[in-house]
Design a protein around this motif. Structure first.
Motif, PDB file in Angstrom:
ATOM      1  N   THR A   1      48.281  38.998  27.065  1.00 42.63           N
ATOM      2  CA  THR A   1      47.546  40.238  26.802  1.00 42.63           C
ATOM      3  C   THR A   1      46.805  40.124  25.466  1.00 42.63           C
ATOM      4  OG1 THR A   1      49.403  41.224  25.621  1.00 42.63           O
ATOM      5  CG2 THR A   1      49.307  41.583  28.044  1.00 42.63           C
ATOM      6  N   PRO A   2      45.849  41.042  25.200  1.00 46.69           N
ATOM      7  CA  PRO A   2      45.173  41.026  23.895  1.00 46.69           C
ATOM      8  C   PRO A   2      46.134  41.085  22.706  1.00 46.69           C
ATOM      9  CG  PRO A   2      43.918  42.360  25.422  1.00 46.69           C
ATOM     10  CD  PRO A   2      45.209  41.993  26.123  1.00 46.69           C
ATOM     11  N   PRO A   3      47.210  41.898  22.748  1.00 49.53           N
ATOM     12  CA  PRO A   3      48.147  41.862  21.616  1.00 49.53           C
ATOM     13  C   PRO A   3      48.794  40.486  21.425  1.00 49.53           C
ATOM     14  CG  PRO A   3      48.467  43.883  22.855  1.00 49.53           C
ATOM     15  CD  PRO A   3      47.516  43.035  23.655  1.00 49.53           C
ATOM     16  N   ASP A   4      48.990  39.758  22.527  1.00 49.64           N
ATOM     17  CA  ASP A   4      49.543  38.402  22.410  1.00 49.64           C
ATOM     18  C   ASP A   4      48.563  37.489  21.673  1.00 49.64           C
ATOM     19  OD1 ASP A   4      51.901  39.012  23.842  1.00 49.64           O
ATOM     20  OD2 ASP A   4      50.879  38.654  25.760  1.00 49.64           O
ATOM     21  N   VAL A   5      47.286  37.615  21.980  1.00 49.21           N
ATOM     22  CA  VAL A   5      46.268  36.780  21.328  1.00 49.21           C
ATOM     23  C   VAL A   5      46.190  37.143  19.847  1.00 49.21           C
ATOM     24  CG1 VAL A   5      43.826  36.136  21.278  1.00 49.21           C
ATOM     25  CG2 VAL A   5      44.975  36.480  23.474  1.00 49.21           C
ATOM     26  N   ARG A   6      46.220  38.452  19.537  1.00 50.99           N
ATOM     27  CA  ARG A   6      46.207  38.879  18.131  1.00 50.99           C
ATOM     28  C   ARG A   6      47.432  38.344  17.398  1.00 50.99           C
ATOM     29  NH1 ARG A   6      44.815  43.777  20.419  1.00 50.99           N
ATOM     30  NH2 ARG A   6      42.594  44.156  20.307  1.00 50.99           N
ATOM     31  N   SER A   7      48.580  38.421  18.059  1.00 51.02           N
ATOM     32  CA  SER A   7      49.818  37.915  17.463  1.00 51.02           C
ATOM     33  C   SER A   7      49.719  36.411  17.203  1.00 51.02           C
ATOM     34  CB  SER A   7      50.989  38.220  18.397  1.00 51.02           C
ATOM     35  OG  SER A   7      52.180  37.680  17.898  1.00 51.02           O
ATOM     36  N   PHE A   8      49.109  35.693  18.137  1.00 55.37           N
ATOM     37  CA  PHE A   8      48.915  34.248  17.981  1.00 55.37           C
ATOM     38  C   PHE A   8      48.057  33.961  16.752  1.00 55.37           C
ATOM     39  CE2 PHE A   8      46.184  30.523  18.865  1.00 55.37           C
ATOM     40  CZ  PHE A   8      47.165  29.542  18.927  1.00 55.37           C
ATOM     41  N   ILE A   9      46.975  34.718  16.598  1.00 59.39           N
ATOM     42  CA  ILE A   9      46.080  34.523  15.453  1.00 59.39           C
ATOM     43  C   ILE A   9      46.817  34.813  14.144  1.00 59.39           C
ATOM     44  CG2 ILE A   9      44.029  35.457  14.285  1.00 59.39           C
ATOM     45  CD1 ILE A   9      42.810  35.773  17.117  1.00 59.39           C
ATOM     46  N   GLU A  10      47.579  35.909  14.101  1.00 58.78           N
ATOM     47  CA  GLU A  10      48.343  36.247  12.898  1.00 58.78           C
ATOM     48  C   GLU A  10      49.359  35.151  12.573  1.00 58.78           C
ATOM     49  OE1 GLU A  10      50.050  40.073  13.610  1.00 58.78           O
ATOM     50  OE2 GLU A  10      48.080  41.045  13.721  1.00 58.78           O
ATOM     51  N   TRP A  11      50.013  34.644  13.598  1.00 55.64           N
ATOM     52  CA  TRP A  11      51.001  33.572  13.399  1.00 55.64           C
ATOM     53  C   TRP A  11      50.343  32.336  12.796  1.00 55.64           C
ATOM     54  CZ3 TRP A  11      51.783  29.280  17.148  1.00 55.64           C
ATOM     55  CH2 TRP A  11      52.822  28.422  16.762  1.00 55.64           C
ATOM     56  N   ARG A  12      49.156  31.948  13.333  1.00 56.84           N
ATOM     57  CA  ARG A  12      48.464  30.770  12.802  1.00 56.84           C
ATOM     58  C   ARG A  12      48.058  31.001  11.341  1.00 56.84           C
ATOM     59  NH1 ARG A  12      50.291  26.908  15.873  1.00 56.84           N
ATOM     60  NH2 ARG A  12      48.871  25.561  14.735  1.00 56.84           N
ATOM     61  N   GLN A  13      47.670  32.234  11.017  1.00 52.87           N
ATOM     62  CA  GLN A  13      47.343  32.551   9.623  1.00 52.87           C
ATOM     63  C   GLN A  13      48.593  32.456   8.752  1.00 52.87           C
ATOM     64  OE1 GLN A  13      45.519  36.404  10.436  1.00 52.87           O
ATOM     65  NE2 GLN A  13      43.555  35.640   9.661  1.00 52.87           N
ATOM     66  N   ASP A  14      49.699  32.970   9.268  1.00 54.66           N
ATOM     67  CA  ASP A  14      50.951  32.953   8.508  1.00 54.66           C
ATOM     68  C   ASP A  14      51.420  31.535   8.196  1.00 54.66           C
ATOM     69  OD1 ASP A  14      50.983  35.697   8.571  1.00 54.66           O
ATOM     70  OD2 ASP A  14      52.520  35.851  10.146  1.00 54.66           O
ATOM     71  N   ILE A  15      51.155  30.601   9.095  1.00 54.20           N
ATOM     72  CA  ILE A  15      51.605  29.225   8.834  1.00 54.20           C
ATOM     73  C   ILE A  15      50.580  28.447   8.006  1.00 54.20           C
ATOM     74  CG2 ILE A  15      53.099  29.159  10.863  1.00 54.20           C
ATOM     75  CD1 ILE A  15      51.003  27.315  12.206  1.00 54.20           C
ATOM     76  N   GLY A  16      49.475  29.129   7.616  1.00 51.42           N
ATOM     77  CA  GLY A  16      48.542  28.526   6.670  1.00 51.42           C
ATOM     78  C   GLY A  16      47.361  27.781   7.263  1.00 51.42           C
ATOM     79  N   GLU A  17      47.071  27.996   8.536  1.00 50.72           N
ATOM     80  CA  GLU A  17      45.892  27.325   9.101  1.00 50.72           C
ATOM     81  C   GLU A  17      44.618  27.916   8.524  1.00 50.72           C
ATOM     82  OE1 GLU A  17      46.928  25.398  13.416  1.00 50.72           O
ATOM     83  OE2 GLU A  17      45.744  27.218  13.384  1.00 50.72           O
ATOM     84  N   SER A  18      43.596  27.093   8.414  1.00 47.33           N
ATOM     85  CA  SER A  18      42.326  27.555   7.859  1.00 47.33           C
ATOM     86  C   SER A  18      41.629  28.487   8.849  1.00 47.33           C
ATOM     87  CB  SER A  18      41.419  26.371   7.548  1.00 47.33           C
ATOM     88  OG  SER A  18      40.888  25.837   8.747  1.00 47.33           O
ATOM     89  N   PRO A  19      40.808  29.397   8.360  1.00 49.18           N
ATOM     90  CA  PRO A  19      40.061  30.280   9.253  1.00 49.18           C
ATOM     91  C   PRO A  19      39.214  29.516  10.277  1.00 49.18           C
ATOM     92  CG  PRO A  19      39.953  31.122   7.022  1.00 49.18           C
ATOM     93  CD  PRO A  19      40.618  29.769   6.952  1.00 49.18           C
ATOM     94  N   ALA A  20      38.638  28.388   9.868  1.00 43.67           N
ATOM     95  CA  ALA A  20      37.805  27.613  10.804  1.00 43.67           C
ATOM     96  C   ALA A  20      38.650  27.063  11.950  1.00 43.67           C
ATOM     97  CB  ALA A  20      37.105  26.472  10.065  1.00 43.67           C
ATOM     98  N   THR A  21      39.859  26.601  11.655  1.00 42.47           N
ATOM     99  CA  THR A  21      40.744  26.075  12.693  1.00 42.47           C
ATOM    100  C   THR A  21      41.162  27.197  13.646  1.00 42.47           C
ATOM    101  OG1 THR A  21      41.545  24.345  11.227  1.00 42.47           O
ATOM    102  CG2 THR A  21      42.943  24.887  13.119  1.00 42.47           C
ATOM    103  N   ILE A  22      41.482  28.351  13.091  1.00 39.20           N
ATOM    104  CA  ILE A  22      41.877  29.485  13.925  1.00 39.20           C
ATOM    105  C   ILE A  22      40.707  29.928  14.798  1.00 39.20           C
ATOM    106  CG2 ILE A  22      42.671  31.887  13.890  1.00 39.20           C
ATOM    107  CD1 ILE A  22      44.182  31.119  11.257  1.00 39.20           C
ATOM    108  N   GLN A  23      39.506  29.957  14.234  1.00 35.49           N
ATOM    109  CA  GLN A  23      38.320  30.301  15.035  1.00 35.49           C
ATOM    110  C   GLN A  23      38.157  29.321  16.192  1.00 35.49           C
ATOM    111  OE1 GLN A  23      36.574  32.875  15.129  1.00 35.49           O
ATOM    112  NE2 GLN A  23      35.893  33.615  13.151  1.00 35.49           N
TER     113      GLN A  23
END
Length: 176
Positions: free
Chosen positions: A14-36
């Motif tokens: 679901t969309p909340p799952d995708v948002r949660s995935f993005i937040e998790w990647r940010q929390d572990i320190g991935e760069s914005p370009a990698t997350i994009q």
């Protein structure tokens, strides 16, 4: 935090799952370009599946990734400028004088390396106050004012350049 992971069905995401995935990647320190890039992959994956199964909703359609910072203007620190000037402070050869002139020219005018390398003697105004028709980034042309420091070392450089050209090519007659 609980994430949709192995064993989950694609239709369960679901969309909340995708948002949660993005937040998790940010929390572990991935760069914005990698997350994009990861978000684009998810969107593309669901778009491709949607072509085969039109009833499948793309949960990433309206999700925006982290904003990318534009490249910040990079400038030398005062210490770096002092170190550059120190390295070329006492020219003993033509190449040393050339390097000193080019470093001072770029530091004092903001010219890029390619712009400085493409200059020719005819672009110097007779009173040494400016360079004319300097080709800049984006194929634009600009006149560049020369400050007192450049006007001080420019005659020394031009004289040494003339001597170097005549030494290398005795037939040389004031061609630039």
């Amino acid at each position: 935090k609980q994430h949709v992971g192995a064993g989950a069905k694609v239709t369960d995401i679901t969309p909340p799952d995708v948002r949660s995935f993005i937040e998790w990647r940010q929390d572990i320190g991935e760069s914005p370009a990698t997350i994009q890039r990861r978000l684009f992959t998810i969107k593309h994956f669901f778009k491709e599946l949607g072509g085969r199964w039109p009833e499948l909703m793309n949960p990433a359609t309206n999700i925006r990734g982290p904003t990318l910072r534009r490249n910040q203007f990079k400038a030398f620190t005062k210490e770096q400028v002092a170190k550059l000037r120190e390295v070329v402070a006492s020219p003993v050869s033509f190449k040393d004088l050339r390097d000193q002139f080019l470093i001072e020219l770029m530091l004092n005018t903001g010219l890029r390396v390619a712009e400085a390398k493409s200059l020719i003697a005819e672009q110097i105004v007779d009173d040494l106050s400016r360079l004319i028709d300097v080709r800049r980034k984006g194929d634009s042309y600009q006149d560049i004012a020369l400050n007192a420091r450049i006007r001080e070392i420019l005659p020394q450089y031009l004289s040494a350049r003339q001597e170097e050209l005549e030494r290398k090519d005795p037939v040389y007659r004031d061609r630039s």
